[in-house]
Design an enzyme around this catalytic site. Structure first.
Site, mmCIF file in Angstrom:
data_model
loop_
_atom_site.group_PDB
_atom_site.id
_atom_site.type_symbol
_atom_site.label_atom_id
_atom_site.label_comp_id
_atom_site.label_asym_id
_atom_site.label_seq_id
_atom_site.Cartn_x
_atom_site.Cartn_y
_atom_site.Cartn_z
ATOM 1 N N TYR A 51 -81.670 0.596 -26.247
ATOM 2 C CA TYR A 51 -82.541 1.250 -25.263
ATOM 3 C C TYR A 51 -83.969 1.281 -25.822
ATOM 4 O O TYR A 51 -84.221 1.883 -26.869
ATOM 5 C CB TYR A 51 -82.096 2.686 -24.997
ATOM 6 C CG TYR A 51 -80.807 2.856 -24.224
ATOM 7 C CD1 TYR A 51 -80.130 1.785 -23.672
ATOM 8 C CD2 TYR A 51 -80.262 4.133 -24.039
ATOM 9 C CE1 TYR A 51 -78.959 1.956 -22.968
ATOM 10 C CE2 TYR A 51 -79.093 4.317 -23.331
ATOM 11 C CZ TYR A 51 -78.431 3.219 -22.803
ATOM 12 O OH TYR A 51 -77.270 3.404 -22.108
ATOM 13 N N LEU A 200 -74.690 9.635 -10.169
ATOM 14 C CA LEU A 200 -75.539 9.670 -8.965
ATOM 15 C C LEU A 200 -75.723 8.288 -8.359
ATOM 16 O O LEU A 200 -76.616 8.076 -7.537
ATOM 17 C CB LEU A 200 -76.899 10.281 -9.307
ATOM 18 C CG LEU A 200 -76.864 11.711 -9.848
ATOM 19 C CD1 LEU A 200 -78.270 12.224 -10.095
ATOM 20 C CD2 LEU A 200 -76.112 12.636 -8.911
ATOM 21 N N GLY A 203 -79.079 6.749 -8.577
ATOM 22 C CA GLY A 203 -80.091 7.418 -7.762
ATOM 23 C C GLY A 203 -79.802 7.407 -6.281
ATOM 24 O O GLY A 203 -80.455 8.121 -5.515
ATOM 25 N N SER A 206 -78.919 10.781 -4.908
ATOM 26 C CA SER A 206 -79.944 11.817 -4.953
ATOM 27 C C SER A 206 -80.565 12.038 -3.576
ATOM 28 O O SER A 206 -81.212 13.053 -3.326
ATOM 29 C CB SER A 206 -81.052 11.425 -5.945
ATOM 30 O OG SER A 206 -81.812 10.344 -5.443
#
Length: 323
Positions: A51, A200, A203, A206
């Site tokens: 990352y 989620l 996203g 969301s």
């Protein structure tokens, strides 16, 4: 707030019911988010040595100065990237695993990693060899527990025979319930926990997501492609109506749903700001009964979800998606 700790697998560590994922941290107020998470009881931070080309580990290491004893670190390794950030393959050879952790320990500023795991199955290396190398690191004191990520049932069984596995990290959400059929029964039988990412749906759940373009960050996620996005947003909007009745946001409802599904499951959720973190942790206040779970799942029927979680080429690379 329902913050009762959960145990990852049989004999694994006890952790707060929501873990903090690091991918969003370097794009926001990362150190403040980590400090706030720790103050609120979060004690598992998940990252990958790839990352930000190690940038996430450097940020976490800085944030944990004076706080290391309050946090458990989960690190994925084995994914290779070029200087421009492109994914260029996997390397889970024993020598590579021992090399990668050397640099992770340095960047994080710690003397051990709590849960160490190959990010994906390297098709060129038997899982027994990879896990055997990490088991050597356990014996040497550099690793406390061994985890896996996106591995299939047969691979999980073989790995568990070499050394106890405490958890499988897997994508799991209302938009991807496949692990319930092909993985969770195996994990229950073996006494292995779950750290669930993508709760989620990248996203989508969301309620604030936008369709992808051909060059955007979600271009490889078919759920967001124009031909699928409108159909999927109808499901998300229906879920939002249920969330409104429960007095929470769609994101909080999605997290609460995941928490309700399995006692050994811990969602890994990212946050760029302290406000986002606080909003996420409010999911622990959402109470769901069995009837609520049935209604939520009926609101997002799997057969009505348009598209797969990744493009076909990427799906073929996932050991967890094999029959």
């Amino acid at each position: 707030m329902n913050s009762e700790f959960r145990t990852l697998g049989d004999g694994g560590p006890a952790v707060f019911p929501i873990a903090l994922g690091s991918e969003a941290l370097v794009h926001g107020d990362g150190i403040r988010v980590i400090h706030e998470a720790i103050e609120r009881g979060v004690n598992l931070i998940d990252t990958g040595d790839f990352y930000g080309a190690g940038g996430d580990e450097l940020l976490i290491g800085k944030a944990l100065e004076g706080r290391r004893d309050r946090v458990k670190l989960s690190v994925k390794t084995g994914a290779l990237r070029s200087p421009d950030g492109a994914f260029i393959g996997l390397d889970a050879r024993p020598a590579a695993m021992k090399n990668f952790i050397t640099y992770s320990l340095k960047r994080l500023g710690v003397d051990h990693i709590d849960i160490y795991r190959p990010a994906r199955l390297d098709p060129a290396v038997p899982i027994e060899d990879t896990v055997g190398a990490v088991a050597d690191l356990v014996k040497a004191g550099y690793v406390r527990y061994i985890g896996l990520s996106e591995m299939g049932a047969d691979t999980i069984r073989r790995a568990h025979q070499v050394h106890p596995i405490v958890d499988l990290q897997i994508e799991y959400s209302l938009f991807n319930r496949r692990p319930e059929q092909n993985l969770f029964p195996v994990l229950s039988e073996a006494g292995i926990g779950v750290t669930a990412y993508g709760v989620l749906a990248h996203g989508l759940l969301s309620g604030k997501a936008k369709p992808s373009d051909k060059s955007g960050p979600r271009a490889h996620l078919p759920w967001f492609h124009a031909e699928n996005f409108e159909k999927n947003m109808k499901l998300v909007n229906a879920l939002a109506a249920v969330a409104q009745e429960k007095g929470c946001s769609p994101a909080q409802l999605a997290i609460a749903w995941a928490l309700s599904k399995w006692k050994d499951l811990v969602p890994v959720v990212g946050a760029r700001t302290v406000a986002q973190l606080q909003d996420t942790l409010m999911a622990l206040q959402v109470k769901l009964g069995a009837d609520d779970v049935v209604r939520i799942e009926a609101t997002v029927p799997p057969e009505q979800i348009a598209g797969t979680r990744y493009l076909p080429m990427l799906m073929k690379m996932l050991d967890s998606e094999r029959p």
